[in-house]
Design an enzyme around this catalytic site. Structure first.
Site, short mmCIF file in Angstrom:
data_model
loop_
_atom_site.label_atom_id
_atom_site.label_comp_id
_atom_site.label_asym_id
_atom_site.label_seq_id
_atom_site.Cartn_x
_atom_site.Cartn_y
_atom_site.Cartn_z
N ASP A 13 39.57 38.97 51.36
CA ASP A 13 40.23 40.18 50.82
C ASP A 13 39.37 41.36 51.23
O ASP A 13 38.26 41.19 51.77
CB ASP A 13 40.32 40.08 49.29
N SER A 14 39.86 42.56 50.92
CA SER A 14 39.07 43.76 51.21
C SER A 14 37.89 43.90 50.25
O SER A 14 36.94 44.61 50.54
CB SER A 14 39.96 45.00 51.10
N TYR A 45 41.78 48.71 52.05
CA TYR A 45 42.66 48.48 53.19
C TYR A 45 43.98 49.25 53.01
O TYR A 45 44.61 49.64 53.98
CB TYR A 45 43.01 46.99 53.31
N GLY A 46 44.37 49.39 51.75
CA GLY A 46 45.74 49.85 51.45
C GLY A 46 46.10 51.22 51.95
O GLY A 46 47.29 51.56 52.06
N CYS A 76 44.89 38.89 50.20
CA CYS A 76 45.08 40.34 50.18
C CYS A 76 46.53 40.57 50.57
O CYS A 76 46.97 40.12 51.63
CB CYS A 76 44.13 40.97 51.20
N ASN A 77 47.26 41.24 49.68
CA ASN A 77 48.68 41.49 49.98
C ASN A 77 48.83 42.40 51.18
O ASN A 77 49.75 42.22 51.99
CB ASN A 77 49.34 42.15 48.77
N THR A 78 47.94 43.38 51.30
CA THR A 78 48.05 44.35 52.39
C THR A 78 47.87 43.64 53.73
O THR A 78 48.66 43.82 54.65
CB THR A 78 47.00 45.46 52.22
N GLU A 156 37.63 47.73 41.34
CA GLU A 156 36.34 47.59 42.03
C GLU A 156 35.20 48.16 41.19
O GLU A 156 34.06 47.73 41.28
CB GLU A 156 36.37 48.31 43.39
N CYS A 190 49.09 43.33 44.48
CA CYS A 190 47.78 43.58 45.08
C CYS A 190 46.83 42.66 44.32
O CYS A 190 46.90 42.60 43.08
CB CYS A 190 47.37 45.04 44.90
N THR A 191 45.98 41.96 45.03
CA THR A 191 45.15 40.96 44.34
C THR A 191 44.07 41.59 43.45
O THR A 191 43.41 40.88 42.70
CB THR A 191 44.51 39.99 45.35
N HIS A 192 43.91 42.91 43.53
CA HIS A 192 43.01 43.57 42.60
C HIS A 192 43.66 43.77 41.22
O HIS A 192 42.96 43.92 40.22
CB HIS A 192 42.60 44.96 43.12
N1 DGL Z 1 43.47 43.51 47.30
C1 DGL Z 1 44.25 44.03 48.37
C2 DGL Z 1 45.70 43.74 48.27
O1 DGL Z 1 46.04 42.71 47.72
C3 DGL Z 1 43.89 45.35 48.99
C4 DGL Z 1 43.37 46.47 48.17
C5 DGL Z 1 42.88 47.55 49.10
O2 DGL Z 1 41.89 47.29 49.78
O3 DGL Z 1 43.51 48.62 49.15
O4 DGL Z 1 46.53 44.45 48.77
#
Ligand code: DGL
Length: 270
Positions: A13-14, A45-46, A76-78, A156, A190-192
Site C-alpha cells: 500500500d502507499s 497515491y490518491g 491499495c484501492n488506488t 496516517e 480506501c484501505t486507510h
Molecule cells: N490506501 C490507499 C487506497 O486504498 C491509498 C491512500 C493514498 O495514498 O492516497 O486507496
C-alpha cells in the site's frame, strides 16, 4: 504459483492503510508468512496521476518479488484501480489480488440492489473503479463516489477518533446529504479508511451498512491458496517502508494492536 508454503504473501500500500488488509489475512491464515511494503515516502497515491501510480505500483511489486513471494495483494484501492491488470500481466503466473473487486462484492452482498456511497481517493473516484465493479456484480445497484483525501492524512497521523476526525467526516458526508442521496451502504473504498470506521459509522444515518474490503480480500486470498495454505500457528511478519520507520511503527502498531519497534521496520529504496 509455487507450492512452497514457506514463501511469503506480498502485500503493498502507499502507507499503513493496507495493514487493515494484512490484519484480516493474518486472522484467516495465521500460518502464512507475510511481507508488507508501505510506500510511505510517496504517500498519498490518491492525488497523483495514474502514470505515477502505475510506476510506483510496478516498483513496489518488483521489490516484493525480491522476497520470493507466492502471491501478491495490492492492498491499495488506488493502485488496484490504476494498475491491477498491468501488474497481473507483468508477473503472470503469480496470482495478484486487488481490493476493489472484493470491496464491491462485500457491498452488493450486504445490500443487494442497494444505494452505495463509496468513500475513496481522488484517483479511485476519477477512474470510476467501484462504479464499474458494482455494475458488473449487481446492475440494479446505484453508486455515488466521493473523494475524501483528507481521511488518508488523518489515518496516517493516527487521529482516528475525536472531534477533529468527526468534523472532517461530517463535512464530507454533508455534501452527499445535501444532494439528497441516501445510501444504504458506505463503502470504505480506501484501505486507510477502516481505521476511521467508528467515526464514519457514528456520522452516518442510522441503519447504514459500513463495508470494507479487508475481510473479503482475505477470503479471496484463502481460496486462491486453497490446500496450499500454510498450517503453522504464527507465520513471520516482515515490514518494509520507504520512509519514516518510527511513524510507521507507532501508527502501524496501534492499528495491528501490538507494539512494533522502530528497528523492526526495514527502510527500503524502490
Ligand atoms: N490506501 C490507499 C487506497 O486504498 C491509498 C491512500 C493514498 O495514498 O492516497 O486507496
Amino acid at each position: 504459483m509455487t507450492d512452497d508454503t514457506q514463501a511469503p504473501i506480498g502485500i503493498f500500500d502507499s502507507g499503513v492503510g493496507g495493514l487493515t488488509v494484512l490484519k484480516a489475512i493474518r486472522a484467516r491464515l495465521p500460518g502464512e508468512h507475510l511481507v508488507y511494503l508501505g510506500d510511505t515516502a510517496r504517500l498519498p497515491y490518491g492525488t497523483k496521476s495514474p502514470a505515477s501510480i502505475a510506476r510506483y505500483a510496478e516498483q513496489a511489486t518488483a521489490r516484493l518479488l525480491d522476497e520470493d513471494i507466492r502471491l501478491l495483494v495490492v492492498a491499495c484501492n488506488t493502485a488496484s484501480a490504476v494498475a491491477l491488470e498491468a501488474l497481473r500481466a507483468a508477473v503472470s503466473p503469480l496470482p495478484v489480488i486487488g481490493v476493489v473487486e472484493p470491496g464491491a462484492e462485500a457491498a452488493v452482498v450486504a445490500r443487494p440492489g442497494g444505494r452505495h456511497l463509496v468513500l475513496a481517493t481522488e484517483t479511485t473516484v476519477r477512474l470510476g473503479a467501484y462504479r464499474r465493479a458494482i455494475a458488473r456484480l449487481d446492475p440494479a445497484a446505484e453508486v455515488r463516489e466521493l473523494p475524501c483525501e483528507l481521511l488518508v492524512a488523518l489515518a496516517e497521523e493516527g487521529w482516528t477518533e475525536g472531534v477533529e476526525a468527526e468534523s472532517v467526516v461530517r463535512r464530507y458526508l454533508a455534501a452527499v446529504e445535501q444532494s439528497d442521496y441516501h445510501p444504504d451502504s458506505i463503502i470504505l473504498g480506501c484501505t486507510h479508511f477502516p481505521l476511521l470506521r467508528d467515526v464514519i459509522a457514528a456520522c452516518a444515518p442510522a441503519g447504514t451498512s459500513i463495508v470494507d474490503s479487508a475481510e473479503t480480500t482475505a477470503r479471496f486470498v484463502e481460496s486462491q491458496l486453497a490446500d496450499t495454505a500454510a498450517k503453522g500457528v504464527r507465520g513471520a511478519l516482515k515490514l518494509l517502508a520507504t520512509d519514516g520507520a518510527s511513524r510507521f511503527a507507532r501508527v502501524g502498531g496501534q492499528f495491528l494492536g501490538e507494539r512494533l519497534e522502530e528497528s523492526a521496520i526495514e527502510i527500503v529504496d524502490l
